[in-house]
Write a protein that holds these residues in place. Structure first.
Motif, PDB file in Angstrom:
ATOM      1  N   UNK A   7      26.275  37.399  14.374  1.00  0.00           N
ATOM      2  CA  UNK A   7      26.567  38.816  14.123  1.00  0.00           C
ATOM      3  C   UNK A   7      26.480  39.170  12.641  1.00  0.00           C
ATOM      4  N   UNK A   8      26.568  38.192  11.757  1.00  0.00           N
ATOM      5  CA  UNK A   8      26.530  38.470  10.331  1.00  0.00           C
ATOM      6  C   UNK A   8      25.143  38.490   9.730  1.00  0.00           C
ATOM      7  N   UNK A   9      24.107  38.279  10.543  1.00  0.00           N
ATOM      8  CA  UNK A   9      22.735  38.281  10.027  1.00  0.00           C
ATOM      9  C   UNK A   9      22.283  39.716   9.779  1.00  0.00           C
ATOM     10  N   UNK A  10      21.861  40.048   8.548  1.00  0.00           N
ATOM     11  CA  UNK A  10      21.401  41.410   8.261  1.00  0.00           C
ATOM     12  C   UNK A  10      20.140  41.734   9.060  1.00  0.00           C
ATOM     13  N   UNK A  11      20.228  42.743   9.895  1.00  0.00           N
ATOM     14  CA  UNK A  11      19.087  43.129  10.724  1.00  0.00           C
ATOM     15  C   UNK A  11      19.250  44.587  11.107  1.00  0.00           C
ATOM     16  N   UNK A  12      18.204  45.380  10.965  1.00  0.00           N
ATOM     17  CA  UNK A  12      18.266  46.808  11.241  1.00  0.00           C
ATOM     18  C   UNK A  12      17.063  47.242  12.061  1.00  0.00           C
ATOM     19  N   UNK A  13      17.114  48.470  12.511  1.00  0.00           N
ATOM     20  CA  UNK A  13      16.018  49.072  13.263  1.00  0.00           C
ATOM     21  C   UNK A  13      14.712  48.955  12.465  1.00  0.00           C
ATOM     22  N   UNK A  14      13.659  48.567  13.132  1.00  0.00           N
ATOM     23  CA  UNK A  14      12.358  48.393  12.499  1.00  0.00           C
ATOM     24  C   UNK A  14      12.069  46.964  12.089  1.00  0.00           C
ATOM     25  N   UNK A  15      13.104  46.104  12.068  1.00  0.00           N
ATOM     26  CA  UNK A  15      12.884  44.689  11.763  1.00  0.00           C
ATOM     27  C   UNK A  15      12.287  43.961  12.963  1.00  0.00           C
ATOM     28  N   UNK A  16      11.566  42.915  12.675  1.00  0.00           N
ATOM     29  CA  UNK A  16      11.127  41.993  13.729  1.00  0.00           C
ATOM     30  C   UNK A  16      12.064  40.786  13.705  1.00  0.00           C
ATOM     31  N   UNK A  17      12.507  40.364  14.868  1.00  0.00           N
ATOM     32  CA  UNK A  17      13.418  39.228  14.943  1.00  0.00           C
ATOM     33  C   UNK A  17      12.838  38.117  15.806  1.00  0.00           C
TER      34      UNK A  17
END
Length: 252
Positions: free
Chosen positions: A217-227
């Motif tokens: 849950x602490x991984x920085x990730x936002x809309x538009x990112x590829x994961x």
């Protein structure tokens, strides 16, 4: 190519006769997050350019043996992740290997809980393991496991491509609950509902919800990112993927 069949867990199994070009020569489920119910996310379209477009067909099967295994087992590494921290100071990495049997070869997943073995678990290396664990459809490798490199062999490019191909969301929705999923997806929405983070991911075939908890849950990730997702599970609900204690998530 050998026959492709389905097993009860909903995972594809690739069986290849031992006479088929030698050893590919060239020519448990973890507990889920408590208190993380499904969350409906309002879809938002984002650009899909640059995403993989392969089929969702998976050729990775379940390791059938359970418990401690003392016999020597020969296998070839087809794919491997980088080590990552999954709990406090504990690290691990995942691998996909082809296990050589007398009559056929099977492709299965491996969890390696001793980072020093990363020098042996390199793509195309042939290894012999003993004193390992079979658990929940995985081969589990620990510090006490014997890992010996015995060779190196090229494999057909098509085999690597099929093992590492990116799954389609439309196909993931049809898989059985608890099916293990690896893949790269585009994030179209993010919602934080403690103790979980909910992502909506999409491709050209549809959308799916990804539920993560704990260290992820602490991984920085936002809309538009590829994961990149490693060792996620298809949830009981058709539209959902869920993390487990040994899952890996990376923004790429």
């Amino acid at each position: 190519m050998g026959n492709k069949e389905r097993n009860p867990m909903g995972l594809g199994v690739l069986t290849i006769s031992s006479a088929f070009l030698g050893f590919f020569r060239a020519s448990p489920s973890q507990p889920q997050a408590p208190g993380c119910p499904s969350l409906l996310l309002e879809s938002e379209s984002v650009s899909l350019s640059g995403l993989p477009s392969q089929s969702a067909s998976r050729l990775v099967g379940t390791f059938q043996e359970e418990g401690q295994q003392d016999q020597r087992k020969e296998m070839q590494v087809l794919d491997v992740t980088e080590p990552f921290r999954y709990h406090e100071d504990r690290t691990m990495f995942h691998a996909i290997v082809a296990i050589k049997n007398q009559t056929q070869n099977q492709i299965v997943r491996v969890k390696v809980f001793h980072e020093s073995f990363k020098t042996n678990f390199l793509p195309l290396n042939i290894l012999v393991l003993s004193n390992y664990i079979g658990h929940g459809g995985f081969v589990e490798v620990y510090k006490c496991t014997s890992v010996e490199k015995v060779g190196y062999e090229d494999v057909p490019v098509w085999l690597i491509n099929m093992v590492t191909e990116n799954p389609k969301i439309s196909h993931l929705r049809q898989e059985a609950p608890n099916t293990i999923v690896n893949g790269v997806f585009l994030v179209s929405k993010k919602v934080v509902r403690h103790p979980c983070v909910y992502y909506e991911v999409q491709d050209e075939t549809g959308t799916m919800q990804v539920v993560v908890y704990g260290h992820l849950t602490g991984i920085p990730c936002e809309r538009g990112n590829r994961i990149q997702l490693i060792c996620f599970e298809r949830g009981e609900e058709q539209h959902q993927l869920r993390s487990s204690i040994h899952s890996f998530l990376k923004v790429i």
